[in-house]
Design a protein around this motif. Sequence first.
Motif, PDB file in Angstrom:
ATOM      1  N   PRO A 177       0.770  -1.234   0.000  1.00 15.32           N
ATOM      2  CA  PRO A 177       0.000   0.000   0.000  1.00 15.32           C
ATOM      3  C   PRO A 177       0.810   1.298   0.000  1.00 15.32           C
ATOM      4  CG  PRO A 177       0.340  -0.635   2.269  1.00 15.32           C
ATOM      5  CD  PRO A 177       1.083  -1.638   1.399  1.00 15.32           C
ATOM      6  N   THR A 178       2.146   1.260  -0.042  1.00 18.98           N
ATOM      7  CA  THR A 178       2.887   2.504   0.248  1.00 18.98           C
ATOM      8  C   THR A 178       3.081   3.401  -0.975  1.00 18.98           C
ATOM      9  OG1 THR A 178       5.110   1.633  -0.183  1.00 18.98           O
ATOM     10  CG2 THR A 178       4.197   1.271   2.028  1.00 18.98           C
ATOM     11  N   GLY A 179       2.983   2.838  -2.187  1.00 17.58           N
ATOM     12  CA  GLY A 179       3.251   3.620  -3.395  1.00 17.58           C
ATOM     13  C   GLY A 179       4.735   3.923  -3.557  1.00 17.58           C
ATOM     14  N   GLN A 180       5.590   3.262  -2.764  1.00 21.23           N
ATOM     15  CA  GLN A 180       7.032   3.513  -2.831  1.00 21.23           C
ATOM     16  C   GLN A 180       7.751   2.406  -3.599  1.00 21.23           C
ATOM     17  OE1 GLN A 180       8.290   6.447  -1.617  1.00 21.23           O
ATOM     18  NE2 GLN A 180       6.093   6.824  -1.331  1.00 21.23           N
ATOM     19  N   LEU A 181       8.978   2.726  -4.019  1.00 22.68           N
ATOM     20  CA  LEU A 181       9.836   1.743  -4.703  1.00 22.68           C
ATOM     21  C   LEU A 181      10.972   1.373  -3.765  1.00 22.68           C
ATOM     22  CD1 LEU A 181      10.234   3.947  -7.864  1.00 22.68           C
ATOM     23  CD2 LEU A 181       9.183   1.694  -7.925  1.00 22.68           C
ATOM     24  N   THR A 362     -11.683   4.724   2.991  1.00 21.21           N
ATOM     25  CA  THR A 362     -10.238   4.473   2.918  1.00 21.21           C
ATOM     26  C   THR A 362     -10.005   3.077   3.500  1.00 21.21           C
ATOM     27  OG1 THR A 362      -9.965   5.417   5.106  1.00 21.21           O
ATOM     28  CG2 THR A 362      -9.636   6.924   3.250  1.00 21.21           C
ATOM     29  N   VAL A 363      -8.782   2.599   3.496  1.00 19.11           N
ATOM     30  CA  VAL A 363      -8.524   1.263   4.066  1.00 19.11           C
ATOM     31  C   VAL A 363      -7.626   1.414   5.296  1.00 19.11           C
ATOM     32  CG1 VAL A 363      -7.768  -1.095   3.595  1.00 19.11           C
ATOM     33  CG2 VAL A 363      -8.598   0.314   1.716  1.00 19.11           C
ATOM     34  N   PRO A 364      -7.990   0.780   6.427  1.00 20.83           N
ATOM     35  CA  PRO A 364      -7.170   0.910   7.634  1.00 20.83           C
ATOM     36  C   PRO A 364      -5.792   0.271   7.471  1.00 20.83           C
ATOM     37  CG  PRO A 364      -8.927  -0.699   7.984  1.00 20.83           C
ATOM     38  CD  PRO A 364      -9.176  -0.070   6.643  1.00 20.83           C
ATOM     39  N   ASP A 371      -0.598   0.156  11.861  1.00 16.76           N
ATOM     40  CA  ASP A 371      -1.819   0.731  12.413  1.00 16.76           C
ATOM     41  C   ASP A 371      -1.797   2.262  12.454  1.00 16.76           C
ATOM     42  OD1 ASP A 371      -4.350   0.318  13.355  1.00 16.76           O
ATOM     43  OD2 ASP A 371      -3.755   0.077  15.441  1.00 16.76           O
ATOM     44  N   ARG A 372      -0.662   2.861  12.191  1.00 19.69           N
ATOM     45  CA  ARG A 372      -0.583   4.332  12.255  1.00 19.69           C
ATOM     46  C   ARG A 372      -1.205   4.979  11.017  1.00 19.69           C
ATOM     47  NH1 ARG A 372       5.829   4.047  13.210  1.00 19.69           N
ATOM     48  NH2 ARG A 372       5.475   2.499  11.581  1.00 19.69           N
ATOM     49  N   CYS A 373      -1.315   4.201   9.949  1.00 23.45           N
ATOM     50  CA  CYS A 373      -1.646   4.793   8.639  1.00 23.45           C
ATOM     51  C   CYS A 373      -2.997   4.340   8.086  1.00 23.45           C
ATOM     52  CB  CYS A 373      -0.566   4.413   7.632  1.00 23.45           C
ATOM     53  SG  CYS A 373       1.064   5.021   8.102  1.00 23.45           S
ATOM     54  N   LEU A 374      -3.470   5.073   7.091  1.00 20.89           N
ATOM     55  CA  LEU A 374      -4.606   4.647   6.268  1.00 20.89           C
ATOM     56  C   LEU A 374      -4.140   4.636   4.823  1.00 20.89           C
ATOM     57  CD1 LEU A 374      -7.675   6.768   7.508  1.00 20.89           C
ATOM     58  CD2 LEU A 374      -6.625   4.820   8.599  1.00 20.89           C
ATOM     59  N   ARG A 375      -4.666   3.698   4.035  1.00 18.46           N
ATOM     60  CA  ARG A 375      -4.344   3.716   2.608  1.00 18.46           C
ATOM     61  C   ARG A 375      -5.401   4.522   1.870  1.00 18.46           C
ATOM     62  NH1 ARG A 375      -4.630  -1.388  -1.420  1.00 18.46           N
ATOM     63  NH2 ARG A 375      -6.785  -0.635  -1.589  1.00 18.46           N
TER      64      ARG A 375
END
Length: 400
Positions: A177-181, A362-364, A371-375
């Motif tokens: 889920p991060t969108g990072q490479l 959004t997605v938990p 748990d700190r983030c939402l996607r």
Amino acid sequence: MKEKLATRVRQLKPSATLAINAKAKALKAQGIDIINLSAGEPDFDTPEHIKEAAIKAIREGFTRYTPVAGIPELREAIATQIQKDYGLSYTPEEVVVSCGAKQALFNLAQALFEEGDEVLVLAPYWVSYPPIVELAGARPVIVPSEKENLFEPELSALERAITPKTKGLILNSPSNPTGQLYSQNFLKGVAELAKQHGFFIISDDIYDKLRFDGRGPENILTVAPELREQTIMVNGVSKTYAMTGWRIGWAVGPKDIIAAVSRIQGQSTSNATSIAQKAALEALCGPQDCIVEMREAFKRRATLLYQKLKEIPGLDLPKPQGTFYAFVDFSAYYGRQAPGGTTLEDSLTMCDYLLEEAKVATVPGIAFGDDRCLRISFANADEEIEKGVSRIGEALKKLA
Ligand code: PMP
Ligand code: GLU
């Protein structure tokens, strides 16, 4: 009466991403003004020439069983694609076509992992990796990462997680889920560890065409081609060609592993849909400008979403470098109270609050191991993204 369900399935959670997307769609169908930023699929329609290939296949009666591992011309086209994208040579026998990348991953796990094995999963991870590993009887070992490091784990932490039981590692870059490479340095470090300890690497390259830096696909084999015998690449048409419903994915790797995956498939689902295979063949061999159009739209929306989110005090995220997801730290708001009196204490309560109050889905982050983030997905129109984020901002202002 005996215990109804097998132990294996009693613990199994439904896919959070699919569940939330379905809930958002259902609320919308009831006429509620929901902005769906939970979707894990392109919002574009499958390109016309691909649909036409499927219609032609139906008309021509291409409606019977195909070889289990896929029609020869599609396996060949996939091998050609790997050569073009990654500069790696594979024969069609080293390719198996499955009902989506998800089934390719599932079958691979069945073929490679068993009771007593450990499989390294880098968090934040795609929801289905841990259950897929567990359904094979193995244990997922989670290696965490921080947004400050663009969600790339420390190599030292990865090394500490390796034991004699480590049988595999799953990589996904660009990451859902991060969108990072993952950086080339990180991939090289992982390759060293894989060589030293002999474990297998599953490279889930499903978002490889959706990177925004103008570079072509890269994975562990482009930095360490010598890992060919212990790496399996997974990909598909779902994200690249807006074909999620067609269910075509594949695995490419050493012949004996691919043959094992095909045996599993032959005793479970048989071939992927004949018509969808013809559509996937057209996707790979037909005009490719649809990819560029969709990627440019996602790139523009990534910037839009990032800029809008950064205007909201307390939210933090690295700018997405690919995919159509941003992974956003909402934890500065945890411990605060909603107007109804509920304390928002984690990603689940925050997601529920945003759905109720802001009507934004959004997605938990807990579903992805953080748990700190939402996607937040940006597979949606620019106006919807803008409206969604401003509604999120308004809802957060109401917290006491
Ligand atoms: N891997 C990742 C990281 C994904 O996000 C998805 C999308 N659901 C898949 C695999 C599976 O894709 P599909 O089964 O639609 O090919
Ligand atoms: N990959 C998408 C997502 O993460 C689709 C849903 C799924 O297969 O889990 O939302």
